[in-house]
Design a protein around this motif. Structure first.
Motif, PDB file in Angstrom:
ATOM      1  N   CYS A 158      37.915 -19.542  -7.849  1.00 37.92           N
ATOM      2  CA  CYS A 158      36.656 -20.300  -7.813  1.00 37.92           C
ATOM      3  C   CYS A 158      36.809 -21.543  -8.696  1.00 37.92           C
ATOM      4  O   CYS A 158      36.700 -21.449  -9.921  1.00 37.92           O
ATOM      5  N   LEU A 160      34.734 -23.815  -8.949  1.00 41.08           N
ATOM      6  CA  LEU A 160      33.432 -24.230  -9.492  1.00 41.08           C
ATOM      7  C   LEU A 160      33.116 -23.527 -10.811  1.00 41.08           C
ATOM      8  O   LEU A 160      32.157 -23.888 -11.489  1.00 41.08           O
ATOM      9  N   ALA A 161      33.923 -22.528 -11.159  1.00 39.10           N
ATOM     10  CA  ALA A 161      33.658 -21.799 -12.406  1.00 39.10           C
ATOM     11  C   ALA A 161      34.178 -22.572 -13.615  1.00 39.10           C
ATOM     12  O   ALA A 161      34.676 -21.992 -14.578  1.00 39.10           O
ATOM     13  N   CYS A 175      28.429 -22.331 -13.388  1.00 32.19           N
ATOM     14  CA  CYS A 175      28.481 -23.148 -12.179  1.00 32.19           C
ATOM     15  C   CYS A 175      27.042 -23.498 -11.795  1.00 32.19           C
ATOM     16  O   CYS A 175      26.101 -23.065 -12.441  1.00 32.19           O
ATOM     17  N   ASN A 177      25.370 -22.572  -9.081  1.00 34.70           N
ATOM     18  CA  ASN A 177      24.833 -21.742  -7.993  1.00 34.70           C
ATOM     19  C   ASN A 177      23.307 -21.755  -8.024  1.00 34.70           C
ATOM     20  O   ASN A 177      22.683 -21.440  -9.035  1.00 34.70           O
ATOM     21  N   LEU A 191      28.016 -15.240 -16.301  1.00 32.44           N
ATOM     22  CA  LEU A 191      27.814 -16.631 -15.866  1.00 32.44           C
ATOM     23  C   LEU A 191      26.993 -17.447 -16.863  1.00 32.44           C
ATOM     24  O   LEU A 191      26.809 -18.647 -16.684  1.00 32.44           O
ATOM     25  N   PRO A 222      35.906 -14.103  -7.163  1.00 33.14           N
ATOM     26  CA  PRO A 222      35.120 -12.902  -7.438  1.00 33.14           C
ATOM     27  C   PRO A 222      35.473 -11.684  -6.590  1.00 33.14           C
ATOM     28  O   PRO A 222      35.471 -10.553  -7.080  1.00 33.14           O
ATOM     29  N   TYR A 237      30.915 -14.387  -1.120  1.00 32.73           N
ATOM     30  CA  TYR A 237      31.755 -14.765  -2.272  1.00 32.73           C
ATOM     31  C   TYR A 237      30.918 -14.736  -3.552  1.00 32.73           C
ATOM     32  O   TYR A 237      31.181 -13.965  -4.478  1.00 32.73           O
ATOM     33  N   CYS A 238      29.870 -15.565  -3.600  1.00 25.36           N
ATOM     34  CA  CYS A 238      29.040 -15.613  -4.810  1.00 25.36           C
ATOM     35  C   CYS A 238      28.226 -14.330  -4.995  1.00 25.36           C
ATOM     36  O   CYS A 238      27.967 -13.915  -6.121  1.00 25.36           O
ATOM     37  N   CYS A 241      30.178 -12.114  -6.931  1.00 21.52           N
ATOM     38  CA  CYS A 241      30.211 -12.562  -8.329  1.00 21.52           C
ATOM     39  C   CYS A 241      28.972 -12.061  -9.090  1.00 21.52           C
ATOM     40  O   CYS A 241      29.083 -11.616 -10.240  1.00 21.52           O
ATOM     41  N   PHE A 242      27.798 -12.128  -8.430  1.00 16.41           N
ATOM     42  CA  PHE A 242      26.551 -11.729  -9.108  1.00 16.41           C
ATOM     43  C   PHE A 242      26.612 -10.296  -9.626  1.00 16.41           C
ATOM     44  O   PHE A 242      25.943  -9.955 -10.595  1.00 16.41           O
TER      45      PHE A 242
HETATM   46  S1  SF4 Z   1      28.471 -17.734  -8.571  1.00 14.38           S
HETATM   47 FE1  SF4 Z   1      30.534 -17.151  -9.297  1.00 14.38          FE
HETATM   48  S2  SF4 Z   1      31.837 -17.325  -7.465  1.00 14.38           S
HETATM   49 FE2  SF4 Z   1      29.938 -18.446  -7.021  1.00 14.38          FE
HETATM   50  S3  SF4 Z   1      30.414 -20.571  -7.589  1.00 14.38           S
HETATM   51 FE3  SF4 Z   1      29.484 -19.595  -9.391  1.00 14.38          FE
HETATM   52  S4  SF4 Z   1      31.223 -18.843 -10.604  1.00 14.38           S
HETATM   53 FE4  SF4 Z   1      31.995 -19.273  -8.551  1.00 14.38          FE
END
Ligand code: SF4
Length: 309
Positions: A158, A160-161, A175, A177, A191, A222, A237-238, A241-242
């Protein structure tokens, strides 16, 4: 981030950042003093005015880069013609501008039409990032993601992390999100990097770089992380992660693994590959692949060749 520990680029998005033009201007001016560039993303609500309002104009002048967002719903409020008029004015004045466009997927006729229109109207001088609407934010109520068949998951880092984002409540998250920022999903502990009321940039940066969960997200992504450490692999995907901190044994195992020398070597190699892949690879991963190369529009040919693939 730069070598001297300051953020390289600050993005102001929304909601609609330009509803607070003097704040945008003041942040941009302060950022410039410490050598940080700024980018503001706007839906151009002011484009229907005969002229750009003075306070908005001053904010646009203060930032280094101006991005406009467009989608089919937006165009009902701000007609394409009005958006193009503003972009044309800024472009002719030498402003660095770009477009962020979203649609329903690679075959959405709206996207094909808009991309064609932008390219011909502006003679390929405006770079575009073209993405898909995700079932998040306002789209959560009407867009459903189809269930994916379960199969072994491959690593998918990821990138974006590594993008600390400040929300309206002051929370700094790993990120941007939308569901995390809006509090629609309970804040996953891995996060959360801090709050600007009490944490300075050095603290936030240190947490972002040292957190074993964030490092693992940047290296494996994730779903692979969940698969490897006994977490729940969801279809999204996200969404996966949650859930990663739901079972405390997952962060604990990740923390143990992070101490191993081979983990550090893997992180360094992944960082090099991700950063070296360039903007088109980023747009392919996070946007709609067939439009990825549009992010290079407006760059001189030599730079396009360097950033291409
Ligand atoms: S929620 Fe997690 S997997 Fe999704 S963009 Fe953010 S860090 Fe990356």
């Amino acid at each position: 981030m730069t070598a001297d520990n300051r953020p390289d680029l600050l993005l102001m998005s929304g909601g609609e950042a330009m509803l607070r033009p003097s704040l945008v201007r003041s942040i941009a001016e302060h950022a410039r003093l410490i050598g940080t560039r700024t980018n503001v993303l706007s839906g151009l609500f002011f484009a229907n005015h005969p002229r750009i309002p003075a306070a908005v104009r001053a904010a646009i002048d203060a930032v280094d880069h101006f991005s406009a967002s467009m989608d089919v719903f937006h165009e009902r409020e701000v007609p394409r013609k009005a958006t193009f008029k503003v972009l044309s004015q800024l472009l002719d004045e030498g402003k660095d501008v770009s477009l962020q466009v979203v649609g329903l997927g690679p075959e959405d006729p709206y996207l094909a039409d808009l991309v064609k229109d932008v390219r011909s109207t502006f003679d390929d001088r405006i770079p575009m990032f073209v993405g898909s609407v995700a079932p998040q934010g306002r789209a959560r109520t009407w867009l459903k993601r189809s269930a994916q068949p379960h199969r072994a998951v491959q690593p998918a880092p990821c990138s974006l992390a590594a993008w600390p984002v400040v929300g309206f409540n002051g929370h700094v998250t790993v990120c941007g999100n939308q569901d995390v920022m809006d509090g629609i999903v309970p804040m996953p502990p891995h996060l959360l990097l801090g709050n600007i009321a009490v944490d300075d940039w050095e603290t936030v940066k240190e947490r972002c770089l040292s957190s074993s969960m964030v490092r693992a997200l940047r290296t494996m992504g994730p779903r692979y992380l969940a698969q490897s450490f006994g977490g729940r692999v969801c279809s999204g995907y996200c969404e996966t992660c949650f859930t990663l901190s739901d079972d405390p044994s997952v962060p604990a195992q990740v923390s143990n693994a992070a101490r191993e020398p081979r983990t550090r070597a893997l992180e360094v190699a992944t960082d090099l590959i991700t950063a070296g892949a360039g903007p088109v690879a980023f747009a392919r991963q996070w946007g709609i692949a067939k439009f990825a190369e549009l992010v290079l529009l407006g760059l001189p040919h030599k730079e396009q060749a360097q950033c291409g693939t």
